[in-house]
Design a protein around this motif. Structure first.
Motif, PDB file in Angstrom:
ATOM      1  N   THR A   1       1.990  -6.399  -4.334  1.00 50.31           N
ATOM      2  CA  THR A   1       2.947  -7.492  -3.841  1.00 50.31           C
ATOM      3  C   THR A   1       2.659  -8.121  -2.392  1.00 50.31           C
ATOM      4  O   THR A   1       3.520  -9.016  -2.114  1.00 50.31           O
TER       5      THR A   1
ATOM      6  N   ASP B   1       0.300   3.858  -3.151  1.00 48.32           N
ATOM      7  CA  ASP B   1      -0.248   5.246  -2.334  1.00 48.32           C
ATOM      8  C   ASP B   1       0.490   6.145  -3.095  1.00 48.32           C
ATOM      9  O   ASP B   1       0.140   7.453  -3.522  1.00 48.32           O
TER      10      ASP B   1
ATOM     11  N   LEU C   1       6.496 -13.158   1.382  1.00 50.13           N
ATOM     12  CA  LEU C   1       6.420 -12.129   2.078  1.00 50.13           C
ATOM     13  C   LEU C   1       6.430 -12.800   3.175  1.00 50.13           C
ATOM     14  O   LEU C   1       5.661 -14.001   3.253  1.00 50.13           O
TER      15      LEU C   1
ATOM     16  N   THR D   1      -3.601  -4.122   1.450  1.00 50.94           N
ATOM     17  CA  THR D   1      -4.488  -2.844   1.348  1.00 50.94           C
ATOM     18  C   THR D   1      -5.408  -2.443   0.729  1.00 50.94           C
ATOM     19  O   THR D   1      -6.800  -2.029   0.635  1.00 50.94           O
TER      20      THR D   1
ATOM     21  N   GLY E   1       1.192  -0.755  -0.149  1.00 52.83           N
ATOM     22  CA  GLY E   1       0.314  -0.179   0.581  1.00 52.83           C
ATOM     23  C   GLY E   1       1.064   1.295  -0.038  1.00 52.83           C
ATOM     24  O   GLY E   1       0.169   2.271  -0.676  1.00 52.83           O
ATOM     25  N   ALA E   2       2.364   1.620   0.963  1.00 51.13           N
ATOM     26  CA  ALA E   2       2.739   2.576   0.355  1.00 51.13           C
ATOM     27  C   ALA E   2       3.018   2.621  -0.499  1.00 51.13           C
ATOM     28  O   ALA E   2       3.011   3.706  -1.078  1.00 51.13           O
TER      29      ALA E   2
ATOM     30  N   LEU F   1       3.639 -13.143  -7.166  1.00 51.93           N
ATOM     31  CA  LEU F   1       4.293 -11.458  -6.431  1.00 51.93           C
ATOM     32  C   LEU F   1       4.791 -12.319  -4.399  1.00 51.93           C
ATOM     33  O   LEU F   1       5.680 -11.134  -4.317  1.00 51.93           O
TER      34      LEU F   1
ATOM     35  N   HIS G   1       3.231  -0.584  12.016  1.00 50.89           N
ATOM     36  CA  HIS G   1       2.747  -0.596  10.460  1.00 50.89           C
ATOM     37  C   HIS G   1       1.022  -1.002  10.367  1.00 50.89           C
ATOM     38  O   HIS G   1       0.422  -1.410  11.582  1.00 50.89           O
TER      39      HIS G   1
ATOM     40  N   SER H   1      -8.181   6.238  -4.212  1.00 49.45           N
ATOM     41  CA  SER H   1      -7.351   7.507  -3.120  1.00 49.45           C
ATOM     42  C   SER H   1      -5.746   7.297  -2.272  1.00 49.45           C
ATOM     43  O   SER H   1      -5.451   5.462  -2.527  1.00 49.45           O
ATOM     44  N   ALA H   2      -5.236   7.670  -2.445  1.00 46.50           N
ATOM     45  CA  ALA H   2      -3.723   7.811  -1.471  1.00 46.50           C
ATOM     46  C   ALA H   2      -3.672   8.361  -0.200  1.00 46.50           C
ATOM     47  O   ALA H   2      -4.204   9.560   0.139  1.00 46.50           O
TER      48      ALA H   2
HETATM   49  N1  LIG Z   1      -5.043   3.858  -0.644  1.00 43.33           N
HETATM   50  C1  LIG Z   1      -5.880   3.038   0.697  1.00 43.33           C
HETATM   51  O1  LIG Z   1      -6.971   2.491   0.463  1.00 43.33           O
HETATM   52  C2  LIG Z   1      -5.084   2.177   1.860  1.00 43.33           C
HETATM   53  C3  LIG Z   1      -6.276   1.787   2.660  1.00 43.33           C
HETATM   54  C4  LIG Z   1      -5.142   0.420   3.490  1.00 43.33           C
HETATM   55  C5  LIG Z   1      -3.732   1.525   3.906  1.00 43.33           C
HETATM   56  N2  LIG Z   1      -3.144   2.405   2.976  1.00 43.33           N
HETATM   57  C6  LIG Z   1      -1.396   2.187   2.749  1.00 43.33           C
HETATM   58  O2  LIG Z   1      -0.803   1.433   3.033  1.00 43.33           O
HETATM   59  C7  LIG Z   1       0.111   1.485   3.689  1.00 43.33           C
HETATM   60  C8  LIG Z   1       0.213  -0.350   4.189  1.00 43.33           C
HETATM   61  O3  LIG Z   1       0.893  -0.412   2.887  1.00 43.33           O
HETATM   62  P1  LIG Z   1       1.043  -2.395   3.041  1.00 43.33           P
HETATM   63  O4  LIG Z   1      -0.349  -2.960   4.460  1.00 43.33           O
HETATM   64  O5  LIG Z   1       0.971  -3.239   2.722  1.00 43.33           O
HETATM   65  O6  LIG Z   1       2.407  -2.509   3.999  1.00 43.33           O
HETATM   66  P2  LIG Z   1       3.757  -1.919   3.275  1.00 43.33           P
HETATM   67  O7  LIG Z   1       3.830  -1.412   1.793  1.00 43.33           O
HETATM   68  O8  LIG Z   1       4.204  -0.844   3.997  1.00 43.33           O
HETATM   69  O9  LIG Z   1       4.381  -2.415   2.870  1.00 43.33           O
HETATM   70  C9  LIG Z   1       5.333  -4.030   3.921  1.00 43.33           C
HETATM   71  C10 LIG Z   1       6.646  -4.400   4.037  1.00 43.33           C
HETATM   72  O10 LIG Z   1       6.378  -5.124   2.634  1.00 43.33           O
HETATM   73  C11 LIG Z   1       7.456  -5.402   2.188  1.00 43.33           C
HETATM   74  N3  LIG Z   1       7.136  -6.328   1.030  1.00 43.33           N
HETATM   75  C12 LIG Z   1       6.442  -5.649  -0.160  1.00 43.33           C
HETATM   76  N4  LIG Z   1       5.995  -6.824  -1.065  1.00 43.33           N
HETATM   77  C13 LIG Z   1       6.981  -7.643  -0.524  1.00 43.33           C
HETATM   78  C14 LIG Z   1       6.754  -9.001  -1.071  1.00 43.33           C
HETATM   79  N5  LIG Z   1       6.074  -9.533  -1.838  1.00 43.33           N
HETATM   80  N6  LIG Z   1       7.824  -9.650  -0.731  1.00 43.33           N
HETATM   81  C15 LIG Z   1       8.756  -9.175   0.599  1.00 43.33           C
HETATM   82  N7  LIG Z   1       8.294  -8.477   1.197  1.00 43.33           N
HETATM   83  C16 LIG Z   1       7.578  -7.428   0.427  1.00 43.33           C
HETATM   84  C17 LIG Z   1       7.933  -3.804   1.815  1.00 43.33           C
HETATM   85  O11 LIG Z   1       9.106  -3.583   1.656  1.00 43.33           O
HETATM   86  C18 LIG Z   1       7.454  -3.586   3.659  1.00 43.33           C
HETATM   87  O12 LIG Z   1       8.745  -3.372   4.117  1.00 43.33           O
HETATM   88  C19 LIG Z   1       0.249   2.653   5.152  1.00 43.33           C
HETATM   89  O13 LIG Z   1       0.436   3.996   4.271  1.00 43.33           O
HETATM   90  C20 LIG Z   1      -1.849   2.747   4.854  1.00 43.33           C
HETATM   91  O14 LIG Z   1      -1.485   4.803   5.360  1.00 43.33           O
HETATM   92  C21 LIG Z   1      -3.570   2.494   1.708  1.00 43.33           C
END
Ligand SMILES: NC(=O)c1ccc[n+]([C@@H]2O[C@H](COP(=O)([O-])OP(=O)(O)OC[C@H]3O[C@@H](n4cnc5c(N)ncnc54)[C@H](O)[C@@H]3O)[C@@H](O)[C@H]2O)c1
Ligand SMILES: [Fe+2]
Length: 383
Positions: free
Chosen positions: A146, A106, A191, A150, A102-103, A187, A282, A157-158
């Motif tokens: 990946t 976004d 994780l 999220t 999501g990071a 992909l 997180h 939205s971001a």
């Molecule tokens: N836009 C939206 O609707 C929405 C909704 C909820 C959350 N968010 C946002 O999303 C973010 C969180 O996203 P998230 O939970 O996906 O976490 P993230 O994007 O922070 O990823 C979590 C960790 O996993 C690692 N990673 C990602 N893919 C991987 C893979 N395939 N293999 C190994 N490691 C991998 C990343 O490098 C990171 O260290 C927050 O910033 C939050 O505010 C957005």
């Protein structure tokens, strides 16, 4: 009673290419759309992973020029987006591909907005009516999730934080939808267990909160219940013994959660967001810990819906308390804590957390109104 004289809007527009190996279609898709100069937005961790190098090689082997931007924070901030926008312009790009969790997605989406929208980034904040300024064209946008959490890949939205206060702001416009999603469970195979668990509980929270949110939207509710079923039946496997089936079900369940939450989120997300702002927690972990407490708060008035959730989860009792017990047990099963003190929250944080939570954008859609006192009580209970 539902008021059927009100006109509502329901959107399910994104093209989703879902399945093992779907990412192989990316170079051909760019070419078919006359694109050859994408800015690939990712995070510094994903940029190191072998599948990322493979995607890059596959693009370059089709004569596509790849510029990577990965200088982003774990909870992304405005300056990340501004730098990404500069990278787009400096390298003369024609499209944006967000690859990551999501990071990364976004930030990619916010860069898409930034490119032809020069006002201060937070002038576009949805909560202050900023979508009225999203008037210009935006670059072609592709998402590649990946993580299974999220569902940002199908979002419009971001969520970007202020650099100094870390307050989360929400940039929103239907123009920020990806034109196509390549959702490839392969992909997500590597994780790590903690990220799988935390992002998976975020996805479960989206489905549960969307199902309960107060707007009348039976289509989203159907998707949300099916999303709960997918996640309930596959997250433990994806954490403990990941295989293609559990990863695939999780990726779909997370994507469905985000499709469903156009209906709204609720109290759990408003409890969770301040933890990320104040303690850099997180997002998924913050939701996971608060989920059982927030759901218990919501039972009164939504007994029928909790009965259906319990049924979908295959519980022996079909009531709200059975769902809450299952959620506590679920966190334990996937190795996540069930107390806020285990993720660094202390009693002296609670007042500030409650101030941030009441100002958050998620709880106005909660089925039941939430006051600042309620937030304090919920944090205290979860401590
Ligand atoms: N836009 C939206 O609707 C929405 C909704 C909820 C959350 N968010 C946002 O999303 C973010 C969180 O996203 P998230 O939970 O996906 O976490 P993230 O994007 O922070 O990823 C979590 C960790 O996993 C690692 N990673 C990602 N893919 C991987 C893979 N395939 N293999 C190994 N490691 C991998 C990343 O490098 C990171 O260290 C927050 O910033 C939050 O505010 C957005
Ligand atoms: Fe979330």
């Amino acid at each position: 009673m539902t008021d059927f004289s009100t006109i509502r809007q329901y959107n399910f527009p994104t093209v989703i290419r879902f399945g093992a190996g779907a990412i192989a279609e990316l170079p051909g898709h760019l070419r078919a759309n006359g694109l050859s100069r994408p800015l690939v937005v990712t995070d510094p961790m994903v940029a190191q992973l072998s599948f990322f190098h493979e995607i890059r090689r596959a693009l370059e082997s089709k004569g596509i020029s790849v510029e990577v931007f990965s200088d982003i924070h774990k909870n992304p901030v405005k300056s990340d987006v501004l730098k990404g926008g500069e990278a787009y312009a400096a390298a003369d790009r024609d499209s944006v591909i967000g690859i990551g969790g999501g990071a990364a997605m976004d930030v990619a989406r916010a860069v898409v907005l930034r490119v032809h929208h020069p006002r201060d980034l937070f002038d576009y904040d949805d909560l202050i009516g900023g979508d009225q300024y999203v008037t210009e064209e935006v670059p072609y946008f592709i998402t590649v999730p990946t993580t299974a959490g999220t569902g940002s890949e199908v979002g419009r939205s971001a969520i970007i934080s202020e650099d100094d206060t870390h307050r989360k702001r929400i940039l929103f416009s239907p123009k920020l939808l990806a034109k196509i999603v390549f959702a490839d469970p392969l992909l997500t195979m590597e994780l790590p267990p903690f990220v799988t668990a935390a992002t998976g509980m975020d996805a479960l929270t989206h489905n549960l909160e969307a199902y309960l949110a107060k707007m009348f939207h039976p289509m989203c509710e159907g998707i949300a219940l099916e999303g709960v079923d997918l996640i309930n039946g596959s997250l433990a496997q994806a954490v403990q013994r990941p295989d293609l089936e559990s990863r695939s079900r999780m990726l779909l369940g997370s994507l469905m959660g985000a499709v469903a939450f156009q209906k709204g989120l609720g109290v759990v997300h408003s409890l969770a967001h301040p933890l990320s702002s104040l303690l850099d927690t997180h997002h998924g972990l913050a939701n996971a810990v608060n989920l059982p407490y927030g759901m218990r708060f919501n039972i009164g008035g939504s007994e029928g819906k909790f009965g259906r959730i319990a049924q979908v989860m295959g519980l022996s009792r079909h009531d709200g308390e059975a769902v809450v017990e299952r959620l506590f047990a679920f966190n334990r099963e996937v190795g996540l804590p069930v107390r806020l003190r285990d993720i660094g929250v202390r009693e002296e944080h609670i007042d500030t957390l409650a101030d941030l939570a009441i100002a958050d954008f998620a709880h106005p859609n909660n089925p039941k109104p939430v006051s600042r006192e309620d937030f304090k009580k919920l944090y205290t209970e979860a401590l």
